[in-house]
Design an enzyme around this catalytic site. Structure first.
Site, PDB file in Angstrom:
ATOM      1  N   LYS A   1       0.801  -1.139  -0.020  1.00 43.49           N
ATOM      2  CA  LYS A   1       0.192   0.029   0.005  1.00 43.49           C
ATOM      3  C   LYS A   1       0.909   1.152   0.085  1.00 43.49           C
ATOM      4  O   LYS A   1       1.510   1.370   1.010  1.00 43.49           O
ATOM      5  CB  LYS A   1      -0.844  -0.040   1.370  1.00 43.49           C
ATOM      6  CG  LYS A   1      -1.817   1.283   1.293  1.00 43.49           C
ATOM      7  CD  LYS A   1      -2.716   1.184   2.534  1.00 43.49           C
ATOM      8  CE  LYS A   1      -3.699   2.166   2.803  1.00 43.49           C
ATOM      9  NZ  LYS A   1      -4.430   2.129   4.052  1.00 43.49           N
TER      10      LYS A   1
ATOM     11  N   LYS B   1      -2.215  -1.584  -3.893  1.00 47.49           N
ATOM     12  CA  LYS B   1      -2.846  -0.342  -3.879  1.00 47.49           C
ATOM     13  C   LYS B   1      -1.945   0.763  -4.009  1.00 47.49           C
ATOM     14  O   LYS B   1      -1.265   0.928  -3.165  1.00 47.49           O
ATOM     15  CB  LYS B   1      -3.739  -0.242  -2.628  1.00 47.49           C
ATOM     16  CG  LYS B   1      -4.458   0.914  -2.578  1.00 47.49           C
ATOM     17  CD  LYS B   1      -5.134   0.693  -1.203  1.00 47.49           C
ATOM     18  CE  LYS B   1      -5.950   2.044  -0.744  1.00 47.49           C
ATOM     19  NZ  LYS B   1      -6.061   2.204   0.619  1.00 47.49           N
TER      20      LYS B   1
HETATM   21  C1  PBG Z   1      -7.653   3.220   5.446  1.00 50.40           C
HETATM   22  C2  PBG Z   1      -8.027   3.172   3.751  1.00 50.40           C
HETATM   23  C3  PBG Z   1      -7.576   4.184   2.992  1.00 50.40           C
HETATM   24  C4  PBG Z   1      -8.120   3.698   1.671  1.00 50.40           C
HETATM   25  C5  PBG Z   1      -8.556   2.560   1.877  1.00 50.40           C
HETATM   26  N1  PBG Z   1      -8.378   1.981   3.128  1.00 50.40           N
HETATM   27  C6  PBG Z   1      -6.908   5.604   3.115  1.00 50.40           C
HETATM   28  C7  PBG Z   1      -5.440   5.625   3.282  1.00 50.40           C
HETATM   29  O1  PBG Z   1      -4.981   4.804   3.480  1.00 50.40           O
HETATM   30  O2  PBG Z   1      -5.336   6.967   3.558  1.00 50.40           O
HETATM   31  C8  PBG Z   1      -7.806   4.549   0.347  1.00 50.40           C
HETATM   32  C9  PBG Z   1      -9.052   4.213  -0.685  1.00 50.40           C
HETATM   33  C10 PBG Z   1      -9.298   4.998  -1.543  1.00 50.40           C
HETATM   34  O3  PBG Z   1      -8.513   5.944  -2.082  1.00 50.40           O
HETATM   35  O4  PBG Z   1     -10.024   4.566  -2.437  1.00 50.40           O
HETATM   36  N2  PBG Z   1      -6.299   2.996   5.848  1.00 50.40           N
END
Ligand code: PBG
Length: 326
Positions: free
Chosen positions: A199, A252
């Protein structure tokens, strides 16, 4: 004289043949639709930076899920917007929290819909970080180890409410192992974990933070999310999560990280998920609204590219529209 490549291209003007010889195909049964649940009744509040997406109260969420299940959607990914936030994200693992109640309500009415939950603290903490804040500045922003039991408690509470699969997204080291252990101890050995394994600290999460009302009140998430410049590091992150017990690994965002999806799938051969995030969705929507792109074609192309790169599961705000287009 005909050229074989030219003949093939011409074959494709026949849609049946085109489908028959397509090397990859985006399928409805790969789709996971993210949904936001908020307090109240009868709420269906549009999210301005994500046209067509809403915050739903539990009652309208259940209606939405029923319609989606009937249209053939296999799975949803739930995010909660709680009544109250505090320093440790208590509402995230409360038995009667917004998500826990939403899961019960959906399970009750949509028997066939797979319920996946996002396991993170940022929606529930008043400071908006994904873990609890460390008092020791040498340790950075969040206290990784102290956050693990809270994430584990959150996952357990989701499963007790009826979640089929949990998706830890806080990027705390050891979170997959902490969840696995906590679930196994409560005899939830059958519940799989989909780890947000690679991520990235991405600007493309911008619209999500409006949707989930979860922007950090100070600093950013770079201390625990990955640097978009790195690729080998992603493989190490994924490997660790697999060793800790991840059943599905996720990359992601998606479109700017196709190489990561490809490498992860090639290297590990695990069920691999790609998250087409809020900013990727917003980009296409904005261009389509300006008439600069053919939205259906662009969205199909983008999502098919994820499958071509190696994604088995696709988390996308386009899921609902793709049900109609596919
Ligand atoms: C929670 C989370 C996030 C997203 C999914 N789970 C935000 C982040 O990590 O800042 C982002 C998903 C999206 O942008 O569609 N941590």
């Amino acid at each position: 004289m005909g050229f074989p490549t030219e003949r093939l291209r011409r074959l494709r003007s026949n849609p049946t043949l085109r489908r028959m010889i397509a090397e990859t195909r985006l399928r409805i049964d790969q789709l996971i639709y993210p949904l936001f649940v908020c307090p109240g009744k009868g709420v269906r509040k549009p999210i301005s930076s994500m046209p067509g997406q809403h915050q739903f109260s539990i009652d309208t969420l259940v209606e939405e899920c029923q319609a989606l299940e009937q249209a053939g959607l296999p799975a949803v990914l739930l995010f909660g917007i709680p009544e109250t936030k505090d320093a440790t994200g208590t509402s995230g693992y409360a038995r009667d929290g917004i998500i826990q109640r939403a899961i019960e309500a959906i399970k009750d009415r949509c028997k066939g819909l797979l319920i996946i939950t996002d396991v993170c603290l940022c929606e529930y903490t008043d400071h908006g970080h994904c873990g609890i804040i460390t008092e020791d500045p040498r340790k950075g922003t969040v206290d990784n180890d102290a956050t693990l039991p809270l994430l584990a408690a959150e996952a357990v509470s989701h499963v007790e409410a009826g979640a089929d699969l949990v998706a830890p997204s806080a990027m705390m080291d050891g979170q997959v192992q902490a969840l696995r252990k906590a679930l196994d101890e409560r005899d939830f050995t059958h519940i799989p974990i989909m780890a947000y394994a690679a991520k990235y600290a991405s600007s493309f999460y911008g619209p999500f933070r409006e949707a989930a009302e979860s922007p950090p009140t100070f600093g950013d998430r770079r201390a625990y999310q990955m640097d978009p410049a790195n690729s080998d590091e992603a493989l190490r992150e994924v490997q660790l999560d697999i060793e800790e017990g991840a059943d599905i690994v996720m990359v992601k965002p998606a479109i700017h990280f196709l190489d990561i999806i490809y490498r992860v799938k090639q290297e590990f051969g695990m069920p691999t998920a790609a998250y087409f995030v809020s900013g990727e969705f917003a980009q296409l929507k904005a261009a389509a609204q300006l008439g600069w792109l053919d939205e259906e074609r662009a969205a199909l192309e983008a999502h098919t590219s994820l499958v071509r790169a190696g994604a088995d599961l696709i988390i996308t705000y386009y899921a609902k529209e793709l049900l109609g287009w596919l």
